[in-house]
Motif scaffolding. Structure first.
Motif, PDB file in Angstrom:
ATOM      1  N   LEU A   1       0.864  -1.173   0.000  1.00 52.23           N
ATOM      2  CA  LEU A   1       0.000   0.000   0.000  1.00 52.23           C
ATOM      3  C   LEU A   1       0.900   1.223   0.000  1.00 52.23           C
ATOM      4  O   LEU A   1       1.582   1.502   0.990  1.00 52.23           O
ATOM      5  CB  LEU A   1      -0.908  -0.008   1.229  1.00 52.23           C
ATOM      6  N   ILE A   2       0.925   1.918  -1.126  1.00 46.48           N
ATOM      7  CA  ILE A   2       1.796   3.085  -1.265  1.00 46.48           C
ATOM      8  C   ILE A   2       1.072   4.315  -0.743  1.00 46.48           C
ATOM      9  O   ILE A   2      -0.065   4.594  -1.129  1.00 46.48           O
ATOM     10  CB  ILE A   2       2.219   3.266  -2.730  1.00 46.48           C
ATOM     11  N   ALA A   3       1.744   5.008   0.157  1.00 48.14           N
ATOM     12  CA  ALA A   3       1.187   6.220   0.747  1.00 48.14           C
ATOM     13  C   ALA A   3       2.335   7.190   0.974  1.00 48.14           C
ATOM     14  O   ALA A   3       3.236   6.910   1.768  1.00 48.14           O
ATOM     15  CB  ALA A   3       0.479   5.891   2.055  1.00 48.14           C
ATOM     16  N   GLU A   4       2.307   8.292   0.278  1.00 45.52           N
ATOM     17  CA  GLU A   4       3.413   9.243   0.304  1.00 45.52           C
ATOM     18  C   GLU A   4       3.255  10.365   1.330  1.00 45.52           C
ATOM     19  O   GLU A   4       4.199  11.104   1.567  1.00 45.52           O
ATOM     20  CB  GLU A   4       3.610   9.844  -1.088  1.00 45.52           C
ATOM     21  N   ASP A   5       2.062  10.513   1.910  1.00 43.53           N
ATOM     22  CA  ASP A   5       1.853  11.579   2.896  1.00 43.53           C
ATOM     23  C   ASP A   5       0.967  11.055   4.031  1.00 43.53           C
ATOM     24  O   ASP A   5       0.335  10.002   3.888  1.00 43.53           O
ATOM     25  CB  ASP A   5       1.249  12.825   2.249  1.00 43.53           C
TER      26      ASP A   5
ATOM     27  N   ASP B   1      -1.968  11.813   5.270  1.00 44.75           N
ATOM     28  CA  ASP B   1      -3.380  11.553   4.969  1.00 44.75           C
ATOM     29  C   ASP B   1      -3.545  10.268   4.170  1.00 44.75           C
ATOM     30  O   ASP B   1      -4.467   9.489   4.418  1.00 44.75           O
ATOM     31  CB  ASP B   1      -3.994  12.726   4.203  1.00 44.75           C
ATOM     32  N   ALA B   2      -2.660  10.021   3.224  1.00 37.86           N
ATOM     33  CA  ALA B   2      -2.712   8.800   2.425  1.00 37.86           C
ATOM     34  C   ALA B   2      -2.428   7.573   3.281  1.00 37.86           C
ATOM     35  O   ALA B   2      -3.031   6.514   3.085  1.00 37.86           O
ATOM     36  CB  ALA B   2      -1.730   8.884   1.261  1.00 37.86           C
ATOM     37  N   VAL B   3      -1.520   7.702   4.255  1.00 41.08           N
ATOM     38  CA  VAL B   3      -1.219   6.587   5.165  1.00 41.08           C
ATOM     39  C   VAL B   3      -2.465   6.220   5.959  1.00 41.08           C
ATOM     40  O   VAL B   3      -2.845   5.048   6.049  1.00 41.08           O
ATOM     41  CB  VAL B   3      -0.056   6.946   6.119  1.00 41.08           C
ATOM     42  N   ARG B   4      -3.111   7.223   6.541  1.00 38.45           N
ATOM     43  CA  ARG B   4      -4.309   6.956   7.353  1.00 38.45           C
ATOM     44  C   ARG B   4      -5.437   6.367   6.500  1.00 38.45           C
ATOM     45  O   ARG B   4      -6.140   5.456   6.933  1.00 38.45           O
ATOM     46  CB  ARG B   4      -4.736   8.223   8.073  1.00 38.45           C
ATOM     47  N   ALA B   5      -5.583   6.854   5.284  1.00 38.44           N
ATOM     48  CA  ALA B   5      -6.614   6.316   4.392  1.00 38.44           C
ATOM     49  C   ALA B   5      -6.310   4.861   4.031  1.00 38.44           C
ATOM     50  O   ALA B   5      -7.199   4.011   4.037  1.00 38.44           O
ATOM     51  CB  ALA B   5      -6.715   7.172   3.129  1.00 38.44           C
TER      52      ALA B   5
ATOM     53  N   LEU C   1      -7.253  -1.568   4.943  1.00 36.77           N
ATOM     54  CA  LEU C   1      -6.580  -2.867   5.043  1.00 36.77           C
ATOM     55  C   LEU C   1      -7.605  -3.999   5.057  1.00 36.77           C
ATOM     56  O   LEU C   1      -8.607  -3.912   5.775  1.00 36.77           O
ATOM     57  CB  LEU C   1      -5.759  -2.960   6.337  1.00 36.77           C
ATOM     58  N   PRO C   2      -7.371  -5.048   4.299  1.00 37.94           N
ATOM     59  CA  PRO C   2      -8.273  -6.205   4.358  1.00 37.94           C
ATOM     60  C   PRO C   2      -8.272  -6.812   5.761  1.00 37.94           C
ATOM     61  O   PRO C   2      -7.269  -6.763   6.475  1.00 37.94           O
ATOM     62  CB  PRO C   2      -7.671  -7.178   3.345  1.00 37.94           C
ATOM     63  N   GLU C   3      -9.388  -7.374   6.158  1.00 36.05           N
ATOM     64  CA  GLU C   3      -9.518  -7.937   7.496  1.00 36.05           C
ATOM     65  C   GLU C   3      -8.570  -9.108   7.756  1.00 36.05           C
ATOM     66  O   GLU C   3      -8.243  -9.392   8.907  1.00 36.05           O
ATOM     67  CB  GLU C   3     -10.959  -8.374   7.751  1.00 36.05           C
ATOM     68  N   ASP C   4      -8.129  -9.793   6.701  1.00 31.71           N
ATOM     69  CA  ASP C   4      -7.271 -10.960   6.899  1.00 31.71           C
ATOM     70  C   ASP C   4      -5.788 -10.606   7.039  1.00 31.71           C
ATOM     71  O   ASP C   4      -4.950 -11.491   7.217  1.00 31.71           O
ATOM     72  CB  ASP C   4      -7.471 -11.977   5.783  1.00 31.71           C
ATOM     73  N   VAL C   5      -5.437  -9.325   6.988  1.00 26.37           N
ATOM     74  CA  VAL C   5      -4.040  -8.917   7.168  1.00 26.37           C
ATOM     75  C   VAL C   5      -3.697  -9.005   8.654  1.00 26.37           C
ATOM     76  O   VAL C   5      -4.364  -8.400   9.485  1.00 26.37           O
ATOM     77  CB  VAL C   5      -3.799  -7.481   6.645  1.00 26.37           C
TER      78      VAL C   5
ATOM     79  N   ALA D   1      -6.500  -4.289  15.778  1.00 27.95           N
ATOM     80  CA  ALA D   1      -5.561  -3.941  14.715  1.00 27.95           C
ATOM     81  C   ALA D   1      -4.569  -5.081  14.481  1.00 27.95           C
ATOM     82  O   ALA D   1      -4.254  -5.842  15.396  1.00 27.95           O
ATOM     83  CB  ALA D   1      -4.804  -2.668  15.079  1.00 27.95           C
ATOM     84  N   PRO D   2      -4.064  -5.180  13.262  1.00 27.45           N
ATOM     85  CA  PRO D   2      -3.019  -6.181  12.999  1.00 27.45           C
ATOM     86  C   PRO D   2      -1.719  -5.803  13.717  1.00 27.45           C
ATOM     87  O   PRO D   2      -1.513  -4.655  14.107  1.00 27.45           O
ATOM     88  CB  PRO D   2      -2.838  -6.129  11.489  1.00 27.45           C
ATOM     89  N   LEU D   3      -0.878  -6.773  13.865  1.00 24.99           N
ATOM     90  CA  LEU D   3       0.452  -6.560  14.424  1.00 24.99           C
ATOM     91  C   LEU D   3       1.215  -5.645  13.471  1.00 24.99           C
ATOM     92  O   LEU D   3       1.060  -5.745  12.251  1.00 24.99           O
ATOM     93  CB  LEU D   3       1.177  -7.900  14.538  1.00 24.99           C
ATOM     94  N   THR D   4       2.029  -4.748  14.017  1.00 24.52           N
ATOM     95  CA  THR D   4       2.819  -3.873  13.152  1.00 24.52           C
ATOM     96  C   THR D   4       4.312  -4.016  13.469  1.00 24.52           C
ATOM     97  O   THR D   4       4.677  -4.339  14.584  1.00 24.52           O
ATOM     98  CB  THR D   4       2.415  -2.380  13.330  1.00 24.52           C
ATOM     99  N   ALA D   5       5.099  -3.773  12.440  1.00 21.25           N
ATOM    100  CA  ALA D   5       6.548  -3.729  12.584  1.00 21.25           C
ATOM    101  C   ALA D   5       7.013  -2.493  11.816  1.00 21.25           C
ATOM    102  O   ALA D   5       6.555  -2.254  10.690  1.00 21.25           O
ATOM    103  CB  ALA D   5       7.189  -4.985  12.002  1.00 21.25           C
TER     104      ALA D   5
END
Length: 70
Positions: free
Chosen positions: A21-25, A27-31, A36-40, A62-66
């Motif tokens: 998922l490409i997000a350059e700013d 607002d795009a990250v939050r969107a 995110l699909p539920e299975d992630v 929320a899914p696990l994050t790294a």
């Protein structure tokens, strides 16, 4: 598994079959996070994406994050 953040930092994950998922700013990250699909179960974040999300990923559902190193 998904990778979220700036294109230059996440595009290579697609070669391993990771949803990118490409997000350059911020607002795009939050969107992108909201779509995110539920299975992630794991999301790899760039440092900028992690900063944009703030505490949001820490919810119980929320899914696990790294976060990638800078």
């Amino acid at each position: 598994m998904a990778a979220l953040g700036e294109q230059v930092r996440v595009v290579g994950f697609a070669l391993a079959g990771v949803a990118v998922l490409i997000a350059e700013d911020p607002d795009a990250v939050r969107a992108a996070w909201r779509t995110l699909p539920e299975d992630v179960e794991l999301v790899i974040l760039t440092p900028a994406a992690a900063d944009a999300l703030g505490p949001e990923p820490s919810s119980d559902t929320a899914p696990l994050t790294a976060v990638m190193p800078p």
